[in-house]
Design an enzyme around this catalytic site. Structure first.
Site, PDB file in Angstrom:
ATOM      1  NE  ARG A   1      60.425  52.777  71.938  1.00  0.00           N
ATOM      2  CZ  ARG A   1      61.223  53.193  72.928  1.00  0.00           C
ATOM      3  NH1 ARG A   1      60.790  53.220  74.168  1.00  0.00           N
ATOM      4  NH2 ARG A   1      62.447  53.601  72.670  1.00  0.00           N
TER       5      ARG A   1
ATOM      6  CG  HIS B   1      66.728  51.239  70.612  1.00  0.00           C
ATOM      7  ND1 HIS B   1      66.085  52.207  69.877  1.00  0.00           N
ATOM      8  CD2 HIS B   1      66.673  51.662  71.902  1.00  0.00           C
ATOM      9  CE1 HIS B   1      65.640  53.164  70.699  1.00  0.00           C
ATOM     10  NE2 HIS B   1      65.985  52.858  71.923  1.00  0.00           N
TER      11      HIS B   1
ATOM     12  CD  GLN C   1      69.924  54.899  73.207  1.00  0.00           C
ATOM     13  OE1 GLN C   1      68.802  55.275  73.514  1.00  0.00           O
ATOM     14  NE2 GLN C   1      71.002  55.561  73.565  1.00  0.00           N
TER      15      GLN C   1
ATOM     16  CG  ASP D   1      69.225  47.834  77.639  1.00  0.00           C
ATOM     17  OD1 ASP D   1      68.648  48.644  78.390  1.00  0.00           O
ATOM     18  OD2 ASP D   1      68.666  47.308  76.649  1.00  0.00           O
TER      19      ASP D   1
ATOM     20  CB  CYS E   1      70.045  52.860  75.811  1.00  0.00           C
ATOM     21  SG  CYS E   1      69.261  51.459  76.630  1.00  0.00           S
TER      22      CYS E   1
ATOM     23  NE  ARG F   1      67.578  57.764  70.849  1.00  0.00           N
ATOM     24  CZ  ARG F   1      66.548  57.095  71.379  1.00  0.00           C
ATOM     25  NH1 ARG F   1      66.590  56.681  72.622  1.00  0.00           N
ATOM     26  NH2 ARG F   1      65.479  56.808  70.639  1.00  0.00           N
TER      27      ARG F   1
HETATM   28  N1  NVA Z   1      66.182  46.835  75.999  1.00  0.00           N
HETATM   29  C1  NVA Z   1      65.344  47.900  76.484  1.00  0.00           C
HETATM   30  C2  NVA Z   1      65.731  49.204  75.876  1.00  0.00           C
HETATM   31  C3  NVA Z   1      64.955  50.386  76.362  1.00  0.00           C
HETATM   32  C4  NVA Z   1      65.314  51.651  75.690  1.00  0.00           C
HETATM   33  C5  NVA Z   1      63.895  47.565  76.177  1.00  0.00           C
HETATM   34  O1  NVA Z   1      63.625  47.086  75.076  1.00  0.00           O
HETATM   35  O2  NVA Z   1      63.049  47.773  77.035  1.00  0.00           O
HETATM   36  N1   CP Z   2      66.617  54.788  75.441  1.00  0.00           N
HETATM   37  C1   CP Z   2      65.333  54.897  75.068  1.00  0.00           C
HETATM   38  O1   CP Z   2      64.941  54.522  73.973  1.00  0.00           O
HETATM   39  O2   CP Z   2      64.531  55.483  75.995  1.00  0.00           O
HETATM   40  P1   CP Z   2      62.948  55.561  75.986  1.00  0.00           P
HETATM   41  O3   CP Z   2      62.434  54.161  76.192  1.00  0.00           O
HETATM   42  O4   CP Z   2      62.628  56.460  77.130  1.00  0.00           O
HETATM   43  O5   CP Z   2      62.484  56.111  74.680  1.00  0.00           O
END
Ligand code: NVA
Ligand code: CP
Length: 301
Positions: free
Chosen positions: A102, A129, A132, A220, A260, A288
């Site tokens: 990540r 993502h 997800q 989101d 998500c 997930r």
């Molecule tokens: N768009 C959000 C998704 C979190 C799971 C982010 O990147 O923070």
């Molecule tokens: N939806 C998601 O990816 O959650 P986290 O940021 O908690 O991993």
């Protein structure tokens, strides 16, 4: 499947195969049927950003598959101090059987795959993502019984979630409408991709128009990880881009709502709509685990 870097790399059939395996693994887990497909294998999990769901579901998933998950905070690794990704990739390939990462830049994930020799799984970048969205598609299929022919609608930021949902929905036969304010459109490469799908994809400025007749509505956060400084500005820009009862009235009566998570009640979604759809949203969160176990098996077994 060698890696999961982005959904653009997969065919619709490959996505469906992952969902089928995810359903099977979910069934087996619920019925106490062991499935240790990754016995003796080790997954490194590199995190440059925070996580609740991704970290826990990958960690538990590896355990349930008989493998070993290794949490690697980028803050504590040399990569966080500037060690090149090319070197990190080549070193970790000698210790591990797979890497989940990540991070910010999609290029970093692509480079890990290019320079390493083990499967790489994208656990979220600024661009996409995929894990997800596999869980989202799995949840929609569970509730609706199919994907083909349904209409998905995403209201909000043209971010990693919107980018991946567009690709996932169109590749699996859904139509897709999105509504975002000017200046917050999805990535150009994603808009280019939608051209193959003609009128199956529409970008609106009006959330109400986008939501009309939708089977599934998603949203989101307005400010993603790394955009904390823009939070105030974004609150202004996204005013009106909220999932609330008026917006839901535009969708089909039995429309699902997915998120998500984490969710910001009172911003992108109201508390009442969130709670009315909590069963779906938390099933989505659980999925997930199952969807990612399918990805782990497909790439690492
Ligand atoms: N768009 C959000 C998704 C979190 C799971 C982010 O990147 O923070
Ligand atoms: N939806 C998601 O990816 O959650 P986290 O940021 O908690 O991993």
């Amino acid at each position: 499947m060698k890696h999961l870097l982005k959904l653009l790399d997969l065919t619709g059939e490959e996505i469906i195969e992952i969902l089928n395996l995810a359903d099977q693994l979910k069934y087996e887990q619920k019925h106490g049927i062991e499935h240790k497909h990754l016995k003796g294998k080790t997954l490194g999990m590199i995190f440059q950003k925070a996580s609740t769901r991704t970290r826990v579901s990958f960690e538990v998933g590896m355990y349930q598959l008989g493998g070993y998950p290794l949490f690697l905070s980028a803050n504590d690794m040399q990569i966080g101090r500037g060690e090149p990704v090319q070197d990190t990739a080549r070193v970790l390939s000698r210790f591990l059987d797979g890497i989940m990462i990540r991070t910010f830049e999609q290029q970093e994930v692509e480079d890990l795959a290019k320079y390493g020799s083990i499967p790489i799984i994208n656990g979220l970048t600024d661009f996409c993502h995929p894990c997800q969205v596999l869980a989202d598609l799995m949840t929609i299929r569970e509730v609706k019984g199919q994907l083909e022919g349904l209409k998905m609608c995403f209201i909000g930021d043209g971010n990693n979630m919107m980018n991946s949902l567009i690709v996932g929905a169109l590749k699996t036969g859904m139509s897709m409408s999105v509504a975002c304010p000017e200046g917050y459109d999805p990535e150009q490469s994603i808009l280019d991709f939608t051209k193959e799908y003609g009128d199956k994809f529409t970008l609106y400025r009006s959330p109400m128009e986008a939501a009309r007749n939708a089977d599934v509505i998603l949203t989101d956060v307005w400010a993603s990880m790394g955009q904390e400084d823009e939070a105030k500005l974004r609150q202004k820009a996204f005013e009106g881009y909220q999932i609330n009862t008026q917006l839901m009235a535009q969708a089909k009566e039995d429309a699902m709502v997915l998120h998500c998570l984490p969710a910001h009640r009172g911003e992108e979604i109201t508390a009442d709509v969130f709670e009315a759809h909590a069963t779906e949203i938390f099933e989505e969160a659980e999925n997930r685990l199952h969807a990612q176990k399918a990805v782990l098996v497909k790439t690492m077994a």
